[in-house]
Design an enzyme around this catalytic site. Structure first.
Site, short mmCIF file in Angstrom:
data_model
loop_
_atom_site.label_atom_id
_atom_site.label_comp_id
_atom_site.label_asym_id
_atom_site.label_seq_id
_atom_site.Cartn_x
_atom_site.Cartn_y
_atom_site.Cartn_z
N ALA A 1 0.84 -1.21 0.00
CA ALA A 1 0.00 0.00 0.00
C ALA A 1 0.88 1.26 0.00
O ALA A 1 1.84 1.34 -0.77
CB ALA A 1 -0.97 -0.04 1.17
N CYS A 2 0.56 2.21 0.88
CA CYS A 2 1.28 3.50 0.84
C CYS A 2 2.76 3.37 1.14
O CYS A 2 3.52 4.31 0.90
CB CYS A 2 0.65 4.47 1.85
N SER A 3 3.18 2.24 1.69
CA SER A 3 4.61 2.08 2.00
C SER A 3 5.34 1.28 0.92
O SER A 3 6.51 0.91 1.13
CB SER A 3 4.77 1.41 3.36
N SER B 1 2.03 5.33 -2.33
CA SER B 1 3.46 5.13 -2.05
C SER B 1 4.37 6.15 -2.72
O SER B 1 5.52 6.32 -2.34
CB SER B 1 3.88 3.73 -2.48
#
Ligand code: COA
Length: 384
Positions: free
Chosen positions: A166-168, A344
């Site tokens: 996901a965002c990481s 990300s």
């Protein structure tokens, strides 16, 4: 590294960031345009359900507001790959025509654009690259991997695979690439993050319709021995995950859309925004402080924080806890205002756009956080 092509240069096993690349879609949507479209949709919906609303059997959809969006998130506009259908109150989602199997897919196309820029800036030819990681929140298809398509389009002889945190995703990708360098398994790795987040956003949900935007970034991670003289040493990387349902998307290959399920909101991005805010801020701030301590870095000496771009308020709080004072735009730059949350790619866009003014020897931090929960830190120092 391919055994058949031994490097003439003695490798160091020390990973650095040689260059970054950015692809920005030409179209963008302002908050005013977005709110006007949402409110037209709310009017249509309320008119269609007027009887039920009048009878007290249904609640009318309330309007969205530009003031709320800017105050709650810091977002003023976002770039998108397909503007008109998103703003059409009868559609309200991107419409990207399917391409044939012999054409470059759209996610690979924007990833390749970002990757080419990173290679160009490093003075690197695709033949020098050993691996491609496609690290993003959503993949366009199950297989073959997007990374392999990007690898092929660039003409890279090596390997590639997809990873989703996901965002990481990008910081997890940077650590993975750094580990290949540290282990001597690669000299040069491209971490590509094409984020077409407009596809997972529920543009009909007032609580979240303003959050996301589309973009692609690329980070070239290399052994210090082959990197250009101006680069960023990777001083240390740290990853963390803690399971949470507070940001979730149930879309998957086991729940194919049927006439009954099509458009079901849980097959798109859903979140408990307040809980995310409250739980993630302390987790990430502590993680940064712990990792700085481990690396022997005084956090108050960090010249710049390139934080994940989800919410201006979250970044303010995290930066304050790390630096020990209210951070200004120079210490913790934002790209949220024009890009929105690009999952990300956010911290990488900030790093890409706001680093040239730093002096050799300056230390900074790239940091991501989001669904999972997941968080990643990459401490870097400017060289050259
Ligand atoms: N326009 C106008 N009002 C709106 C609105 C909109 N688009 N969306 C929500 N509101 C209203 C709500 O209905 C609520 O009204 P109420 O007080 O009468 O109940 C009020 O505004 C506050 O809503 P809330 O959802 O609590 O706002 P918030 O201040 O928590 O901000 C987020 C929402 C999503 C911006 C914020 O919680 C956030 O950014 N959280 C972290 C999200 C994150 O990082 N997620 C990771 C994604 S990868």
């Amino acid at each position: 590294m391919q055994e058949s092509q031994p490097s003439p240069i003695a490798l160091t096993g020390r990973p650095v960031i040689s260059a970054t690349g950015l692809f920005t879609p030409a179209e963008s949507i302002s908050n005013a345009e977005l709110v006007s479209s949402f409110n037209a949709f709310a009017d249509r919906h309320n008119a269609a359900h007027a009887e039920a609303i009048a009878a007290g059997e249904a609640e009318p959809l309330p309007y969205s507001s530009v003031e709320f969006i800017e105050k709650a998130s810091g977002i003023k506009s976002r770039h998108v790959m397909s503007k008109a259908p998103i703003l059409d109150p009868g559609t309200m989602c991107p419409r990207l025509p399917e391409r044939g199997n012999d054409e470059l897919s759209i996610m690979a196309e924007i990833g390749v654009a970002a990757a080419r820029q990173a290679l160009e800036r490093a003075g690197r030819s695709p033949q020098d690259v050993d691996a491609v990681l496609c690290a993003a929140s959503n993949m366009q298809r199950a297989y073959p991997a997007m990374a392999i398509e990007i690898q092929q389009a660039l003409g890279i002889d090596g390997f590639g695979f997809d990873m989703n945190v996901a965002c990481s995703s990008a910081t997890f990708g940077i650590q993975t690439a750094a580990d290949y360098i540290r282990a001597g398994n690669a000299r040069s790795v491209l971490v590509v993050s094409p984020e077409i987040t407009s596809g997972h956003l529920n543009w009909r949900d007032r609580d979240s319709h303003f959050i996301f935007g589309d973009v692609a970034t690329a980070v070239l991670v290399e052994d210090a021995a082959i990197a250009p003289s101006a680069h960023w040493d990777i001083l240390g990387t740290k990853l963390k995950t803690v399971f949470s349902n507070n940001i979730r998307n149930n879309f998957g290959f086991l729940n194919r859309a049927t006439p009954e399920t099509e458009g079901t909101p849980d097959k798109l991005f859903v979140q408990e925004g307040r809980k995310v805010f409250k739980e993630v801020v302390p987790m990430v701030a502590q993680m940064i402080l712990d990792e700085a301590k481990r690396l022997g870095i005084d956090p108050q000496t960090l010249r710049r924080l390139w934080l994940h771009q989800a919410n201006a308020g979250m970044n303010r709080l995290i930066a304050h806890k790390v630096l020990g004072h209210e951070a200004n735009e120079d210490e913790s730059p934002t790209v949220l205002d024009t890009y929105g949350n690009t999952s990300s790619a956010g911290s990488i866009i900030a790093f890409h756009q706001h680093r040239d003014d730093l002096a050799a020897g300056d230390t900074g931090l790239i940091c991501s956080f989001g669904a999972g929960y997941s968080a990643g830190t990459v401490f870097v120092r400017k060289i050259g």
